[in-house]
Enzyme design. Structure first.
Site, PDB file in Angstrom:
ATOM      1  N   ARG A   1      30.004 -19.745  48.296  1.00  0.00           N
ATOM      2  CA  ARG A   1      29.365 -20.150  49.555  1.00  0.00           C
ATOM      3  C   ARG A   1      30.161 -19.598  50.738  1.00  0.00           C
ATOM      4  O   ARG A   1      29.607 -19.106  51.707  1.00  0.00           O
ATOM      5  CB  ARG A   1      29.290 -21.680  49.641  1.00  0.00           C
ATOM      6  CG  ARG A   1      28.214 -22.277  48.753  1.00  0.00           C
ATOM      7  CD  ARG A   1      28.000 -23.753  49.050  1.00  0.00           C
ATOM      8  NE  ARG A   1      29.059 -24.580  48.510  1.00  0.00           N
ATOM      9  CZ  ARG A   1      28.978 -25.248  47.360  1.00  0.00           C
ATOM     10  NH1 ARG A   1      27.883 -25.189  46.632  1.00  0.00           N
ATOM     11  NH2 ARG A   1      29.975 -25.993  46.941  1.00  0.00           N
TER      12      ARG A   1
ATOM     13  N   ALA B   1      10.668 -22.160  42.133  1.00  0.00           N
ATOM     14  CA  ALA B   1      11.275 -20.947  42.697  1.00  0.00           C
ATOM     15  C   ALA B   1      10.655 -19.671  42.139  1.00  0.00           C
ATOM     16  O   ALA B   1      10.509 -18.683  42.858  1.00  0.00           O
ATOM     17  CB  ALA B   1      12.767 -20.955  42.422  1.00  0.00           C
TER      18      ALA B   1
ATOM     19  N   CYS C   1      24.541 -19.745  35.378  1.00  0.00           N
ATOM     20  CA  CYS C   1      25.550 -20.727  34.946  1.00  0.00           C
ATOM     21  C   CYS C   1      25.347 -21.083  33.477  1.00  0.00           C
ATOM     22  O   CYS C   1      25.791 -22.117  33.008  1.00  0.00           O
ATOM     23  CB  CYS C   1      25.525 -21.967  35.844  1.00  0.00           C
ATOM     24  SG  CYS C   1      23.971 -22.840  35.810  1.00  0.00           S
TER      25      CYS C   1
HETATM   26  N1  SAH Z   1      22.957 -23.552  45.206  1.00  0.00           N
HETATM   27  C1  SAH Z   1      23.166 -24.976  45.095  1.00  0.00           C
HETATM   28  C2  SAH Z   1      23.176 -25.461  43.660  1.00  0.00           C
HETATM   29  C3  SAH Z   1      21.922 -25.133  42.883  1.00  0.00           C
HETATM   30  S1  SAH Z   1      21.756 -26.031  41.405  1.00  0.00           S
HETATM   31  C4  SAH Z   1      24.432 -25.369  45.842  1.00  0.00           C
HETATM   32  O1  SAH Z   1      25.161 -24.501  46.336  1.00  0.00           O
HETATM   33  O2  SAH Z   1      24.700 -26.564  45.956  1.00  0.00           O
HETATM   34  C5  SAH Z   1      20.156 -25.627  40.866  1.00  0.00           C
HETATM   35  C6  SAH Z   1      19.013 -26.225  41.683  1.00  0.00           C
HETATM   36  O3  SAH Z   1      17.806 -25.722  41.165  1.00  0.00           O
HETATM   37  C7  SAH Z   1      18.887 -27.729  41.646  1.00  0.00           C
HETATM   38  O4  SAH Z   1      18.935 -28.245  42.961  1.00  0.00           O
HETATM   39  C8  SAH Z   1      17.490 -27.991  41.042  1.00  0.00           C
HETATM   40  O5  SAH Z   1      16.798 -29.055  41.687  1.00  0.00           O
HETATM   41  C9  SAH Z   1      16.781 -26.702  41.306  1.00  0.00           C
HETATM   42  N2  SAH Z   1      15.709 -26.306  40.396  1.00  0.00           N
HETATM   43  C10 SAH Z   1      15.647 -26.421  39.055  1.00  0.00           C
HETATM   44  N3  SAH Z   1      14.539 -25.831  38.574  1.00  0.00           N
HETATM   45  C11 SAH Z   1      13.866 -25.320  39.644  1.00  0.00           C
HETATM   46  C12 SAH Z   1      12.674 -24.565  39.803  1.00  0.00           C
HETATM   47  N4  SAH Z   1      11.929 -24.210  38.741  1.00  0.00           N
HETATM   48  N5  SAH Z   1      12.308 -24.204  41.044  1.00  0.00           N
HETATM   49  C13 SAH Z   1      13.054 -24.535  42.117  1.00  0.00           C
HETATM   50  N6  SAH Z   1      14.201 -25.242  42.018  1.00  0.00           N
HETATM   51  C14 SAH Z   1      14.600 -25.628  40.798  1.00  0.00           C
END
Ligand code: SAH
Length: 405
Positions: free
Chosen positions: A209, A289, A349
């Site tokens: 970040r 997403a 991850c």
């Molecule tokens: N980038 C974030 C962490 C991401 S963790 C940070 O820096 O804090 C992964 C995220 O993906 C979670 O918030 C989860 O709610 C979301 N997620 C899981 N499946 C998803 C999908 N199909 N479409 C959109 N978001 C999704």
């Protein structure tokens, strides 16, 4: 516990897991008991704990023939805390509101235990039966070593099923429980330790970040044009908040989780984002997403920065192929959305997807997109998530910072 002849090498090399196939004779240990591990001639190898219900039947706590008692727990926690003390000084986050992973399970030589600190709260996650049994002793040692006044348990993870355990959450010490805890990082964040994902926050992405924040700041200094960031899988806004510059950076934050986006909105306000003053430069989009990225590509949207931080798409090795298709799909759409000279930060991850495989997948997506790209950073988890060199499985977070043309 006796190890079969010829199967002791990984144990001697300090890999912490012992599968049933390596065991010739288990003592009459109950699940969750400590065991002494010896080779086929009865020579000492390690001390660990046992669970017949788990695929990993024993996990190692020490390669010395020593008692695993209160003093051992204090030593283990002190060793982990001393590493974080160095890291905190380095990163200037040694404040009351500091947040970091204090203990990273196998990678800090305590299999099955995670402890995260969020300001004056410690959140503990017990992943195995022995650790589950030891919670009172661990909480006492944690209070001794760190002065922790508040300890909360968030052992509500799938992995517990494989140990024959139910989820467990609740207060272990102190309280009362806050609605949210405020922490300091590149930005200020509210962490919901009771309802948030994982133990409440994705601490592992801190350095990445920050790196994005630096790139965005440089871009904002170089050009007066508004920059655009697509923050995909945004959770509580992490990457966009670290990038700041609300007057010069338009961020689109996409996540499937409504509570995550609500917390993101509160986090933007906490950091001084004001819709009327900054000209509505932040969007929160609740969407899948995969669909949203395809939609953006169809609409020919363009961004200076795209961050892809999906959840674990492969839970185990057998799912790596399917996960590969998911990663490729995401990255292919993402490549189409980056302006020439812009950046893509792309992560996986999944422990079951190696760095090599991930790179191959991202290359496949690049080739299909018809774009060009340079790797300008190989990304990992932050240093409060150390990886034991004898435990390659611990190197789960991998990312590529790419400049796209
Ligand atoms: N980038 C974030 C962490 C991401 S963790 C940070 O820096 O804090 C992964 C995220 O993906 C979670 O918030 C989860 O709610 C979301 N997620 C899981 N499946 C998803 C999908 N199909 N479409 C959109 N978001 C999704």
């Amino acid at each position: 516990m006796w190890i079969k002849r010829g199967r002791e090498k990984p144990i001697r090399n300090r890999h912490p897991w012992i599968y049933s196939g390596a065991i010739s004779q288990a003592e009459k240990a109950a699940d969750g008991d400590l065991v002494r591990v010896v080779d086929h001639k009865g020579r000492f190898l390690a001390r660990g704990y046992w669970n017949s219900q788990s695929q990993i039947q024993a996990r190692i706590l020490s390669w010395r023939d020593e008692a695993i008692d209160e003093a051992w727990w204090r030593r283990a926690l002190s060793r982990a805390a001393s590493l974080r003390a160095i890291r905190c000084v380095e990163n200037g986050v040694d404040s009351e509101n500091a947040a970091y992973r204090l203990l990273n399970a196998e990678n800090d030589f305590v299999p099955g235990l995670i402890i995260d600190r969020y300001a004056d709260w410690y959140v503990l996650q017990a992943l195995t039966r022995y650790i589950d049994n030891q919670k009172p002793a661990i909480a006492a040692a944690l209070a001794d070593v760190t002065g922790a006044r508040n300890i909360y348990e968030r052992s509500d993870v799938e992995a517990r099923k494989r140990e024959g355990l139910q989820p467990a959450v609740g207060l272990l010490k102190g309280g009362p429980l806050p609605d949210v805890v405020e922490i300091d990082e590149e930005a200020r964040f509210l962490v919901d330790i009771q309802r948030g994902q994982k133990t409440g926050f994705y601490l592992d992405q801190r350095d990445n970040r920050r790196l994005l924040g630096e790139l965005v700041r440089r871009r904002c200094e170089e050009s007066r044009d508004q920059a655009r960031l697509l923050n995909v899988f945004s959770y509580s806004g992490g990457f966009a908040l670290a990038a700041g510059n609300f007057d010069r950076l338009h961020s689109v934050n996409v996540d499937a989780s409504r509570p995550a986006l609500e917390l993101a909105e509160r986090n933007f306000q906490l950091n001084g984002y004001d819709e009327s003053a900054h000209g509505e430069t932040v969007e929160f989009i609740q969407a899948d997403a995969f669909d949203y990225l395809r939609y953006c590509a169809r609409e020919r949207e363009l961004f200076d920065f795209v961050v892809l931080d999906p959840p674990k798409l492969a839970q185990r090795k057998s799912q790596a192929q399917r996960a590969a298709r998911g990663y490729k799909d995401l990255n292919l759409s993402a490549f189409k959305l980056v302006k020439a000279g812009g950046y893509l930060m792309s992560f996986s991850c999944s422990g079951a997807v190696s760095r090599k495989l991930f790179r191959k997948i991202v290359f496949g997506a690049l080739a299909d997109s018809g774009r060009g790209a340079q790797v300008i950073g190989q990304l990992s988890a932050a240093s409060d998530h150390p990886v034991a060199l004898s435990f390659p499985e611990g190197d789960y977070l991998k990312g590529l910072l790419l400049r796209v043309f």
